[in-house]
Design a protein around this motif. Sequence first.
Motif, PDB file in Angstrom:
ATOM      1  N   ALA B  40       0.816  -1.383   0.105  1.00 44.11           N
ATOM      2  CA  ALA B  40      -0.007   0.033   0.058  1.00 44.11           C
ATOM      3  C   ALA B  40       0.833   1.469  -0.027  1.00 44.11           C
ATOM      4  N   SER B  41       1.795   1.297   0.885  1.00 44.26           N
ATOM      5  CA  SER B  41       2.704   2.424   0.940  1.00 44.26           C
ATOM      6  C   SER B  41       3.895   2.281   1.849  1.00 44.26           C
ATOM      7  N   ILE B  54       4.669   7.488   1.150  1.00 45.97           N
ATOM      8  CA  ILE B  54       4.677   7.496   0.028  1.00 45.97           C
ATOM      9  C   ILE B  54       3.933   6.222  -0.570  1.00 45.97           C
ATOM     10  N   PRO B  55       2.973   6.385  -1.348  1.00 42.95           N
ATOM     11  CA  PRO B  55       1.943   5.409  -1.825  1.00 42.95           C
ATOM     12  C   PRO B  55       2.946   4.587  -2.877  1.00 42.95           C
ATOM     13  N   VAL B  56       2.372   3.069  -2.895  1.00 43.14           N
ATOM     14  CA  VAL B  56       3.205   2.162  -3.772  1.00 43.14           C
ATOM     15  C   VAL B  56       2.217   2.086  -4.907  1.00 43.14           C
TER      16      VAL B  56
END
Lengths: 145, 87
Positions: B40-41, B54-56
């Motif tokens: 998710a992040s 930081i979002p993935v």
Amino acid sequence: MDDQTATSTPEEDATRGLESLNLIEDTMDKFIATADVEKVYGKPIENGDTLIVPTAEILCGMGFGVGSGSGDQMDEEVGNRGEGGGGGGGGRVLSRPVAVIIASPEGVRIEPVIDPTKIALAALTAAGFMLSMLFRMMRGPHNLT
Amino acid sequence: METRAGDPLYLNQAKLVPFSQMVRITFPGGYGGFVWNRPASILWESAEGEEVVIPVRDKTRRIQLSLFGAAIIGSLIMWIINRSLLR
């Protein structure tokens, strides 16, 4: 001909049943373990001051079933009675890389992993769908009468 | 849907905490199920104490969905144009 039949004692049946239940329990534990964060984020790779962490999406599905049954008592004198049981199951784990996290003393950045094969297949499917719709429209309305 | 935090990773004085999003469906009676787990992040905490989430993003999935969406919208537009031409 040997008239001894391959019958099992109730204790043996109970042991076999317990073994099957343990196997199912172990499989379920492994299945639940796929939900761990550690399964999504791979083992970090250190390269000097840089830390590289691979990430992946995991899709896991499984199912199993067990059943048993017994026949009616056919002959009261002999006491002949059939019994049986069985089980089966299956499952699949799919994993796909999503991105790579690169952390260094300067900061962190995420590099996506793009799968060109999947994109090409999606593009072909989309184009096929649009072309089939276009041909259907070009043929005009169907005259059903 | 459930969001879970993983074990933090350390790089010098900086800290990185990964988060994942998980969907789990179990069949009635516990006879199997389905798990979808995705990154998710990440939470990046620099040596100075600055925190950044930081979002993935899954670019492959986004491109796939965009293509399917474009195909549906394109087909709808073609159908509307075709219908207006027939009238």
